[in-house]
Design a protein around this motif. Sequence first.
Motif, short mmCIF file in Angstrom:
data_model
loop_
_atom_site.label_atom_id
_atom_site.label_comp_id
_atom_site.label_asym_id
_atom_site.label_seq_id
_atom_site.Cartn_x
_atom_site.Cartn_y
_atom_site.Cartn_z
N ASP A 65 0.84 -1.20 0.00
CA ASP A 65 0.00 0.00 0.00
C ASP A 65 0.87 1.25 0.00
O ASP A 65 1.95 1.27 0.59
CB ASP A 65 -0.90 0.01 1.24
N ARG A 66 0.37 2.28 -0.66
CA ARG A 66 1.08 3.56 -0.68
C ARG A 66 0.21 4.63 -0.04
O ARG A 66 -1.02 4.60 -0.15
CB ARG A 66 1.38 3.96 -2.12
N PRO A 67 0.84 5.58 0.64
CA PRO A 67 0.07 6.68 1.23
C PRO A 67 -0.59 7.52 0.15
O PRO A 67 -0.13 7.58 -1.00
CB PRO A 67 1.13 7.51 1.96
N VAL A 68 -1.67 8.16 0.53
CA VAL A 68 -2.41 9.04 -0.38
C VAL A 68 -2.50 10.42 0.27
O VAL A 68 -2.83 10.53 1.46
CB VAL A 68 -3.84 8.50 -0.64
N ILE A 69 -2.23 11.44 -0.49
CA ILE A 69 -2.40 12.82 -0.02
C ILE A 69 -3.69 13.36 -0.62
O ILE A 69 -3.92 13.20 -1.82
CB ILE A 69 -1.21 13.71 -0.42
N VAL A 70 -4.52 13.96 0.23
CA VAL A 70 -5.80 14.52 -0.22
C VAL A 70 -5.88 15.97 0.23
O VAL A 70 -5.62 16.28 1.39
CB VAL A 70 -6.99 13.73 0.37
N LYS A 71 -6.22 16.85 -0.69
CA LYS A 71 -6.47 18.25 -0.36
C LYS A 71 -7.95 18.52 -0.62
O LYS A 71 -8.44 18.30 -1.72
CB LYS A 71 -5.61 19.17 -1.22
N PHE A 72 -8.64 18.95 0.42
CA PHE A 72 -10.07 19.19 0.33
C PHE A 72 -10.36 20.61 -0.15
O PHE A 72 -9.56 21.52 0.04
CB PHE A 72 -10.74 18.97 1.69
#
Length: 86
Positions: free
Chosen positions: A29-36
């Motif tokens: 698994d790889r991290p995910v970056i989310v900008k709201f």
Amino acid sequence: MMSQHLDIHLECRDIYVSHRLGKYTPNKDRPVIVKFVRRQTKIEVMNRAKLLKGTGVYINEVLTKTNAEVLSSLRLKEPGRIEKAC
């Protein structure tokens, strides 16, 4: 996943941008970056992140190196007073 575990309904229009980090490796698994789009959405997600305990999924706030060091030193000196970064 968000609606199931955090009881938050998110739509595509709630997310400004998202992407995975790191190089693809099978079965990892790889991290995910989310900008709201809205800060309030981020706050709701961060407040409910504790509901993910025991699922193997976690949510962290991305901080600059300096801010992460300051937060870390404060947690060491006064662990009961620091809950999260804002």
